[in-house]
Design an enzyme around this catalytic site. Structure first.
Site, PDB file in Angstrom:
ATOM      1  N   ASP A 326       1.022  -1.129  -0.182  1.00  0.00           N
ATOM      2  CA  ASP A 326      -0.101   0.006   0.259  1.00  0.00           C
ATOM      3  C   ASP A 326       0.866   1.350   0.119  1.00  0.00           C
ATOM      4  O   ASP A 326       1.972   1.180   0.272  1.00  0.00           O
ATOM      5  CB  ASP A 326      -0.864   0.167   1.552  1.00  0.00           C
ATOM      6  CG  ASP A 326      -1.826  -0.936   1.405  1.00  0.00           C
ATOM      7  OD1 ASP A 326      -2.339  -1.335   0.074  1.00  0.00           O
ATOM      8  OD2 ASP A 326      -2.326  -1.163   2.384  1.00  0.00           O
ATOM      9  N   ASP A 634      -5.045  -3.662   4.803  1.00  0.00           N
ATOM     10  CA  ASP A 634      -5.161  -3.229   6.402  1.00  0.00           C
ATOM     11  C   ASP A 634      -6.890  -3.501   6.594  1.00  0.00           C
ATOM     12  O   ASP A 634      -7.273  -3.682   7.366  1.00  0.00           O
ATOM     13  CB  ASP A 634      -4.774  -1.987   6.518  1.00  0.00           C
ATOM     14  CG  ASP A 634      -5.084  -0.860   5.593  1.00  0.00           C
ATOM     15  OD1 ASP A 634      -5.847  -1.335   4.754  1.00  0.00           O
ATOM     16  OD2 ASP A 634      -4.625   0.095   5.648  1.00  0.00           O
ATOM     17  N   ASP A 638      -9.500  -6.568   2.166  1.00  0.00           N
ATOM     18  CA  ASP A 638      -7.933  -6.927   1.618  1.00  0.00           C
ATOM     19  C   ASP A 638      -7.572  -8.411   2.090  1.00  0.00           C
ATOM     20  O   ASP A 638      -6.671  -9.070   1.633  1.00  0.00           O
ATOM     21  CB  ASP A 638      -6.877  -6.114   2.539  1.00  0.00           C
ATOM     22  CG  ASP A 638      -6.869  -4.610   1.789  1.00  0.00           C
ATOM     23  OD1 ASP A 638      -7.150  -4.295   0.507  1.00  0.00           O
ATOM     24  OD2 ASP A 638      -6.376  -3.787   2.794  1.00  0.00           O
TER      25      ASP A 638
HETATM   26  P1  ATP Z   1      -3.659   2.944  -0.068  1.00  0.00           P
HETATM   27  O1  ATP Z   1      -4.483   1.894  -0.756  1.00  0.00           O
HETATM   28  O2  ATP Z   1      -2.222   3.140  -0.625  1.00  0.00           O
HETATM   29  O3  ATP Z   1      -3.837   3.015   1.392  1.00  0.00           O
HETATM   30  P2  ATP Z   1      -5.458   5.123  -0.154  1.00  0.00           P
HETATM   31  O4  ATP Z   1      -5.467   5.264   1.411  1.00  0.00           O
HETATM   32  O5  ATP Z   1      -5.485   6.415  -0.872  1.00  0.00           O
HETATM   33  O6  ATP Z   1      -4.216   4.294  -0.775  1.00  0.00           O
HETATM   34  P3  ATP Z   1      -8.117   4.250   0.027  1.00  0.00           P
HETATM   35  O7  ATP Z   1      -8.269   4.291   1.381  1.00  0.00           O
HETATM   36  O8  ATP Z   1      -8.720   3.040  -0.696  1.00  0.00           O
HETATM   37  O9  ATP Z   1      -6.651   4.006  -0.349  1.00  0.00           O
HETATM   38  O10 ATP Z   1      -8.681   5.572  -0.471  1.00  0.00           O
HETATM   39  C1  ATP Z   1      -9.041   5.736  -1.905  1.00  0.00           C
HETATM   40  C2  ATP Z   1      -9.537   6.988  -2.276  1.00  0.00           C
HETATM   41  O11 ATP Z   1     -10.596   7.403  -1.456  1.00  0.00           O
HETATM   42  C3  ATP Z   1      -8.452   8.029  -1.660  1.00  0.00           C
HETATM   43  O12 ATP Z   1      -7.692   8.431  -2.764  1.00  0.00           O
HETATM   44  C4  ATP Z   1      -9.562   9.443  -1.454  1.00  0.00           C
HETATM   45  O13 ATP Z   1      -9.589  10.060  -2.590  1.00  0.00           O
HETATM   46  C5  ATP Z   1     -10.674   8.816  -1.098  1.00  0.00           C
HETATM   47  N1  ATP Z   1     -11.044   8.669   0.536  1.00  0.00           N
HETATM   48  C6  ATP Z   1      -9.773   8.271   1.308  1.00  0.00           C
HETATM   49  N2  ATP Z   1     -10.161   8.360   2.650  1.00  0.00           N
HETATM   50  C7  ATP Z   1     -11.508   8.931   2.515  1.00  0.00           C
HETATM   51  C8  ATP Z   1     -12.520   9.137   3.453  1.00  0.00           C
HETATM   52  N3  ATP Z   1     -12.330   9.196   4.819  1.00  0.00           N
HETATM   53  N4  ATP Z   1     -13.584   9.641   2.970  1.00  0.00           N
HETATM   54  C9  ATP Z   1     -13.920  10.072   1.658  1.00  0.00           C
HETATM   55  N5  ATP Z   1     -13.067   9.709   0.865  1.00  0.00           N
HETATM   56  C10 ATP Z   1     -11.885   9.224   1.105  1.00  0.00           C
END
Ligand code: ATP
Length: 892
Positions: A326, A634, A638
């Site tokens: 990630d 996490d 996943d």
């Molecule tokens: P990784 O997979 O590397 O951890 P990430 O944290 O960006 O990356 P996700 O948590 O799946 O992956 O988030 C995907 C997308 O959703 C993010 O790029 C963001 O634009 C949006 N996002 C993340 N957190 C929130 C939230 N709490 N509320 C709304 N949208 C969110």
């Protein structure tokens, strides 16, 4: 009245608790004393005595015991007693080693023990779930394992998977209302949550109504008791090798005994020779040392922030050829700060660092009051409404309690003078559709002070824009034209190219009386308000870890839910994306067949905007190309990919219980660099095991050679059985153990990963064992013959010389085992444990030779000073010869 039938107030009265404040700590202690800890009783553990006796069920020990018995019957009491003493010493050593290994694995289990969030004295805190008591208020969210039986009092889109109890793997939707009808089975208890089940969606709170063995899980706990001991592939191979060696030993024994008897030798001598050979052929101490080396390695990994949950992973780690990781939090710091805000074609810069809520808004060089622009003000307000994070001060620093992305939005709003307390006077949250990484959005239904309702949605901009049909432009709502979409896309790409993570915010007014059934209904026909772009700096140590992994033949792949441009920018900064390597987006991935993906997968360095579900496909594609894949994760979704990967890695801090339970390794610090360290440690553990396998087996080959050639040459036996036993069980054990603690060779992380199917004797180990073994055997035999021919009447003296030469040759050879190449390839004295072990073994040998009471037992006599020259000279020859050939080869 049952808990399911009560309303919240009745539950509070029945359990003497408060839903608002939780229990008082003093009350908790009382309840703990009354009912005990909230844990399932484990089945009987193997007692110390049983473990001690288990050391003697080895085939070899049985052979020895039989030999003792026969010696006893024949009146050879000293032999019999000595053999028993050595078996006991060996038994004790094995016992203590295994106890230690067991204890450290036990401690490991404790570290990975589940926790719960509990309300005590009005404050939420995390405690080990065994400390929860009846009446405690627990909070749980998607990915958590429920810590006790609960009556649910609050729920938001809550779904729980109860297969551990019911066998039904489809999650059950849970409610918080009282149920006043009869239920038929556990599966129908929709306002109860049971210990051990998993929250797959949404969140909630509940009151503990049963703990420990009184929970539904406790009632069936007996059925679940299964204590499987894990063994690694190498241990399995060694078990097989052990069997082969036993048959070889038996065969040799039969041949020797039969030939000897045919030649007219006396029966007892022949029998003892047979037993000696059998003992010489089998590395008795090996399995115990492997177990100990593994468990010590596991402890070293903990120091590097990696907890091994499944022992075989220790070995697999050393074979990893791809790490899929990630981005957010693992490669980056997960400390987000909004630096840019965009709305209706205008961009504002935001000053300030970290989560410190001080900063200003700038339009170019000009400072602006955020309230002066209606869209900007609305963007910040809505970012705060659709938000769970809190800002707290810890050690005089601001930290976020909750999701860092939401923390950044909270802070940007605070910089504009907005606080949650102040806006909550004007708005109430009616309903929430929680964030999930497949949808990439979160939304809330809000009611304002005039009773008007509307939905606020925040999420990934490229996803959110597709749910909008209008946009706020120049502070007015207008139709979302193609041109507008292009503007928005440009803004998103512009922010993402600067490695900023972007969040879009939209909203929709609701006509009075509208009831929204699900998120699909809430998150459509929206008005696009704008974007907030936040930095999330890379972790300082990741770039180096990526580089070192590359040198070790391990490819790093970034898998992220984030925008392709953001991912690309960060991957380039970290050296993950170089040259012709590709970025693939979730959309493209969905259109690719497995075959298509396999064709390109080895050239892909970044997968962006993917859903957790896509991770499985990526793991499989790499595996189909013959890779050993480490995959991090996490969330709940996943879990399948973590399970399928060869090494499933869960995050210790942000990871859900579901992910942790699917994993074989947990990263305590969520840091990519720790994966690399764990892999380096995994490689080292395996190489160390190879080192002492080589040492012990070469010693055994040496012993067989001495005995066998002497027999072929019709010489008397150069070693008596008790000497061989002493060498194998006592003097060899400590140096072997010290090899297990050796530091890695300098180039270990410059080599290609090991092939997972390689056998014990791969990479020249078999040849090393045989060649060194033969040399040690010959040196010992020559020393014996020289002394014996000079003085044929004193066989005991020649045997003592052979014994000393054998031990010395092994103790010199052990330094050669530290390197794959040669004793000269690294400082031979670089392992202080090994020096200690060799000195101890030397002393043990000297005691057997010079301590008078031991002389009759070990069939030894004192060696004259000048003969030590012969002993040391002969003992050094094998190792010096090999060092010489290494030098010759090097100079060529
Ligand atoms: P990784 O997979 O590397 O951890 P990430 O944290 O960006 O990356 P996700 O948590 O799946 O992956 O988030 C995907 C997308 O959703 C993010 O790029 C963001 O634009 C949006 N996002 C993340 N957190 C929130 C939230 N709490 N509320 C709304 N949208 C969110």
């Amino acid at each position: 009245m049952k808990f399911r039938e009560m309303d919240t107030q009745q539950i509070e009265t029945a359990l003497e608790t408060s839903v608002r404040l939780g229990l008082k700590e003093a009350e908790v202690n009382k309840r703990q004393q009354l009912k005990g800890y909230n844990e399932l009783q484990e089945g009987e553990k193997q007692s110390a005595i049983l473990l001690f006796f288990a050391q003697f069920k080895d085939f070899m020990v049985i052979v020895l015991l039989a030999a003792t018995l026969i010696s006893g019957i024949l009146g050879e009491y000293i032999d019999a007693i000595a053999i028993i003493a050595i078996i006991l010493v060996n038994g004790f050593l094995g016992f203590f080693q295994e106890r230690k290994a067991e204890k450290s694995l036990e401690a490991l289990k404790q570290m990975a023990a589940p926790q719960v969030q509990v309300l005590r004295d009005g404050e939420w805190k995390r405690i080990p779930s065994r400390e929860a008591v009846m009446g405690d208020i627990l909070k749980f969210t998607s990915g958590d394992r429920i810590g006790a039986d609960l009556r649910i009092i609050e729920s938001a889109s809550l779904e729980i998977e109860e297969s551990a109890l019911t066998g039904e793997s489809v999650p059950v939707a849970k409610l918080n209302e009282a149920i006043r009808y009869d239920v038929e089975s556990i599966g129908d208890e929709v306002n109860l949550a049971f210990m051990g089940t998993m929250v797959t969606r949404g969140s909630g709170t509940g009151v503990v109504v049963a703990t420990g063995m009184e929970t539904a899980m406790g009632k069936i706990a007996d059925l679940l008791q299964s204590t499987e001991t894990q063994i690694t592939p190498l241990q399995r191979r060694l078990e097989q090798l052990g069997k082969i060696l036993i048959f070889t030993a038996l065969f040799l024994t039969i041949v020797v005994v039969a030939t000897g008897i045919l030649q007219g030798n006396d029966l007892y001598t022949m029998f003892l020779s047979g037993v000696s050979l059998a003992v010489a052929a089998i590395p008795e101490g090996l399995p115990a040392i492997v177990t100990v080396a593994l468990s010590l390695g596991v402890q070293r990994m903990i120091r590097k922030n990696a907890i091994v949950r499944k022992l075989p992973a220790v070995e697999t780690l050393g074979c990893a050829s791809v790490i899929c990781s990630d981005k957010t939090g693992t490669m980056t710091q997960n400390k987000m700060t909004v630096t840019h805000v965009w709305s209706g074609g205008k961009t504002w810069n935001v000053s300030g660092t970290g989560y410190q809520p001080d900063g200003e808004f700038y339009d170019g060089e000009k400072k602006v009051a955020p309230k002066s622009d209606k869209s900007l003000h609305q963007l910040l307000t809505f970012g705060l409404l659709c938000n769970h994070a809190d800002l707290v001060v810890k050690d005089s620093k601001y930290v976020v309690d909750g999701d860092p992305t939401e923390g950044a939005l909270l802070v940007s709003a605070m910089k504009a003078g907005l606080t949650r307390e102040s806006i909550m006077n004007n708005f109430t949250i009616v309903k929430e559709f929680p964030f999930d990484s497949t949808r990439k959005m979160m939304s809330v239904v809000v009611k304002d002070e005039n009773g008007k309702q509307f939905v606020v949605v925040k999420g990934a901009p490229d996803v959110l824009i597709s749910r909008c049909d209008s946009i706020l432009w120049s502070q007015k709502s207008q139709f979302l034209s193609k041109e507008n979409i292009n503007h928005v896309q440009e803004a998103i790409n512009g922010l993402a190219r600067q490695a900023l993570r972007t969040i879009a915010i939209g909203f929709k007014p609701l006509s009075p009386g509208t009831i929204l059934l699900d998120e699909a209904e809430a998150e459509r026909n929206l008005v696009f308000i704008g974007l907030q772009g936040m930095i999330d700096p890379p972790r300082a140590e990741v770039g180096l870890a990526v580089k070192e992994s590359r040198e070790a033949g391990i490819k790093t792949v970034m898998i992220t839910g984030d925008h392709a441009q953001t991912a690309k920018a960060i991957a380039s900064q970290l050296g993950i994306l170089r040259g012709k390597e590709k970025v693939i987006e979730g959309k493209q991935l969905a259109e690719m067949s497995m075959g298509d993906l396999e064709d390109v997968v080895e050239d892909v360095a970044v997968f962006a905007r993917v859903s957790p579900e896509d991770k499985l496909k990526i793991v499989k594609a790499f595996q189909n190309k013959g890779h050993i894949v480490a995959m991090t994760g996490d969330g709940v979704n996943d879990a399948p990919a973590i399970k399928t990967a060869d090494i499933g890695i869960a995050m210790g801090i942000t990871g859900t219980d579901v992910a942790k339970e699917a994993s074989s390794l947990i990263l305590l610090d969520d840091n990519f660099a720790s994966i690399k360290s764990a892999i380096a440690e995994g490689r080292n553990i395996y190489e160390n095991i190879r080192k002492f396998i080589r040492y012990l087996l070469a010693s055994n080959v040496g012993e067989i050679m001495v005995m066998f050639f002497a027999m072929l040459m019709a010489l008397p036996l150069p070693l008596v059985p008790i000497q061989i036993l002493w060498v194998n069980l006592v003097t060899d054990g400590l140096p072997a153990m010290a090899l297990g603690l050796d530091k890695a060779e300098g180039d270990l992380m410059k080599r290609k990963p090991r092939h997972p199917n390689e056998g014990v004797f791969a990479r020249g180990l078999g040849w090393k064992v045989i060649s060194r073994g033969i040399l040690i055997g010959l040196a010992t035999l020559i020393a014996f013959i020289v002394v014996y021919k000079n003085n044929p009447d004193n066989l005991v003296y020649a045997q003592t010389i052979a014994f000393a030469t054998l031990v010395m040759a092994q103790l010199i050879h052990v330094f050669d085992c530290r390197s794959e190449k040669s004793i000269l390839a690294r400082n031979p004295f670089g392992n202080k444990y090994l020096i200690g072990a060799v000195i101890s073994s030397l002393l043990l040998m000297l005691i057997a030779i010079y301590y008078p009471p031991f002389q009759p037992i070990f069939h030894t006599v004192p060696i004259a000073m000048r003969d030590w020259l012969l002993v040391i000279g002969m003992a050094s020859i094998p190792t010096f010869l090999l060092a010489g050939t290494f030098l010759v080869r090097k100079t060529k």
